[in-house]
Design an enzyme around this catalytic site. Sequence first.
Site, PDB file in Angstrom:
ATOM      1  N   HIS A   1       0.839  -1.209   0.000  1.00 41.23           N
ATOM      2  CA  HIS A   1       0.000   0.000   0.000  1.00 41.23           C
ATOM      3  C   HIS A   1       0.872   1.256   0.000  1.00 41.23           C
ATOM      4  CE1 HIS A   1      -4.059  -1.635   0.440  1.00 41.23           C
ATOM      5  NE2 HIS A   1      -3.568  -2.539   1.268  1.00 41.23           N
TER       6      HIS A   1
ATOM      7  N   ASP B   1      -0.120  -4.486   6.024  1.00 39.81           N
ATOM      8  CA  ASP B   1      -1.184  -5.371   5.551  1.00 39.81           C
ATOM      9  C   ASP B   1      -1.166  -5.543   4.039  1.00 39.81           C
ATOM     10  OD1 ASP B   1      -1.984  -2.655   5.254  1.00 39.81           O
ATOM     11  OD2 ASP B   1      -4.049  -3.279   4.945  1.00 39.81           O
ATOM     12  N   GLU B   2      -1.720  -6.655   3.616  1.00 42.51           N
ATOM     13  CA  GLU B   2      -2.042  -6.957   2.224  1.00 42.51           C
ATOM     14  C   GLU B   2      -0.861  -6.832   1.261  1.00 42.51           C
ATOM     15  OE1 GLU B   2      -6.803  -6.170   1.906  1.00 42.51           O
ATOM     16  OE2 GLU B   2      -5.520  -4.475   1.429  1.00 42.51           O
ATOM     17  N   VAL B   3       0.287  -7.358   1.656  1.00 45.49           N
ATOM     18  CA  VAL B   3       1.389  -7.487   0.699  1.00 45.49           C
ATOM     19  C   VAL B   3       1.016  -8.625  -0.235  1.00 45.49           C
ATOM     20  CG1 VAL B   3       3.820  -8.043   0.390  1.00 45.49           C
ATOM     21  CG2 VAL B   3       3.099  -6.580   2.294  1.00 45.49           C
TER      22      VAL B   3
END
Length: 841
Positions: free
Chosen positions: A429, A515-517
């Site tokens: 992100h 988060d959300e790699v």
Amino acid sequence: MRTYFPEKGLHKLIAVCAILFCSCFCKAADIHQKLGIKWQLIKTDKDSPGQVSRLTLYNLSDEAIPCNKWSLWFNFIRQINPENADKRFKIEHKNGDLYRLGFVDQSLSIAVRDSLVLDFMTNDRLPNFSDGPSGMYLTYLEEKEVKGYTIADFSIIRPVYANDELLKKLAKQYQLNLLAENSKPQTSIPSVLSRKAGRGSYQLSSQTLLYTDKAFEQEGRYFRDFIQQISGMVLPAAQQRKPARGISIIKDASLAEEEYRILVDANGIVLSASGNKGVFYAIQTIKSLLSGENRTVKRQALKIPFLRILDKPRFAYRGLMLDVARNFQTKASVMKVIDVMSRYKLNTLHLHLNDDEGWRLEIPALPELTQVGGIRNAGFATGNSLQPAYGSGAEGKQSFYSVADYIEILKYAAARHIEVIPELETPGHARAAVKSMEARYRKYMALGKRIEANEYLLNDLEDRSVYNSAQNWNDNVMNVAKPSTYRFISTVLEAMKNIYAAAGKPLKRVHLGGDEVPKGVWEKSPEIRRLSDSLGMTSVNEIWPYYIRKIAHLCKEKDLELLGWEEMGMLNKGNGMEVNPALADQGIQLDVWNNLVGDGQEDLAYKLANAGYKVVFTSANNFYFDLAWADVYEEPGHSWAGFTDIRKAYSFLPANYFLNISKNNSGTDLAPGYFDQKVRLTELGKANLIGIKGALWTEKVPDQERMEYMLFPRVIALAERAWGAEHSWEKGEDFNREDFSKDYAAFMKKLGTDELPKLELLNGGYGYRLPALGIKLEGASLFCNAEYPGADIFYTTDGKAPTAASAKYKGAIILDKEKTYQFKVMTSRGRAGDIITLKFN
């Protein structure tokens, strides 16, 4: 017969034809001014995996519009299936949510005052209007420098319901609106730990004396200002500790930091606390005790019922995450949110300051972060801005908080006992940061300064990894093998520390995202390979815990507590992410959002807390306020985690999450025993569950108006669950729905009749979501109700729109089928909902 023209004559003929041709078409540079666009959803078969969108392009001019000279760009949050598009045009996904529509059929044109219809299909369902395209602009193919031209005439066509269909929809809402009959409002919001009511009330007047212990002078001024604001009365100061029939704010060292006592009787009011926070929260309770009818400017007296209150919060961390990166919120709008947070005793504002789509805080040492990462426009291909996203349009303005702005926000929050935690989102992100540092790299390379160019570069220029993030980016992750990545993080953290110090509020905690790699990242990076080889790693999955240890160490060096999303406490051993107990000793506080019912991770917060991590339960299922309120076209917001109305927010059970859940996020009944094998909190886990938090992601929140609509009143339910004591229906193995319904009805009665009218007075008013109207046809009568109390229903039968002067609904309406009925929900201060029209002839 052939006619031959000499060469010179041929040139003349071509010139004449060109003039005649051009006279029939708009000038290319004017097309964006003469083009109107409408978008609508076209119903498809219920078994279809996707849904058809229709773009209708209108020629608003008196000249034909050729389609071979321009491209149409727009943001669209859903994935478009290019295989099912009309073959006359081509839709390309560029990156993120940006699409380009170009014309394959070069002969296409839009005739004078005519239109062109273009249909395409998405891979999934679009439940509401906010899923539609936004930020429409044109680029002209003949221009060397890419510039975007805004399509000003763009609109969304909303569905028109047939009368029978509308009645079914309204009848369903009517049933949802039903609350416990004759419920009494709870005394205050948030509810207090212990309350003993007396008979009678204390009357506060302009002669009432106010005494404040020296340690609480700031809170004393705050209380005096509040009384003056709502009534016009100025309370005179008292010299003695307990003035006769007056108000005393006194210190009691036996109480905990946020604990307080209130005594209201015939002798006056006594507020007791050990510290400023306790006094502040006692005043918020007084505000809630004062009913809406008391809050009229220049009243001669204010009545407060006799009672004794002892109160303290259930959780130490009571928070709200506000994403200002995707769509920016001004300093003033953030301050308005802070005021409501403080009013309902929330104490932590988590500001999400950067993401793929924007960098929003000035960092003096790295001006490129706001020069490039703070602006989105159509000229993004130069690398000097970010691409348009989430409707920002062709000519987005530079939006960020200056150092001075942020200091002002910090001071404003501190005065209201709210800690502002900054989030520097890493390593995923992070596209705004990555692209900003790429621009810096190019600048210094052009000057021949290679060392300076590489000093803060965040990506491996030789990386050929292929990935796609949750928001469809393919280039948004920092390379964690590069020393320059940690230099960058360190520099930003130092800048943040300096800003907080200048505000007089030392930075103690920082959120570094995590988060959300996406899957596939780093797999083809030479720099990652060199790091892996040097450390003897056998899998790219080992890079993740390596990174978390690195940033944990960096934060410790800077005397900062590290906060992050749940993935910081997890790792992938090849079968997906699981809890990593090996990092529990690093002192990392985790925000755990993933508890989606039916997805298998419903107990993740408990697993992490049991493993030793401090956990703030940030329930996507209950407190993600970017989710739409309900599954109706008119409600804006996401639907990936279901739908969240205020009842769902109120029903969250922090320590016993599964107890009252029987359906998944799609509304399907769960199999019997679905939660039987899920992990429960241990005693260690209970101690580690330190708070709860709501979150507003702003992909579908373009402005302050939408932000307030999405936040309020659901944030007030969050505050109730964060502060209020544990209820009896939260405990044990069986959920008592009857007791829950009674408490919920009391909460809603207080909220609708008392607290929301106060929000209409505070700070010029808040655009909170008005209650939805329910209508039921029963026999020859129409019955109406509103989703929550506090608003009236007005109606007409003469074809005119309802106003406050129209008939007010008071009971069953005897139906006259020859008439057309129009209904509207309206508050006492004139805020009104949409008009509902019903015809029966």
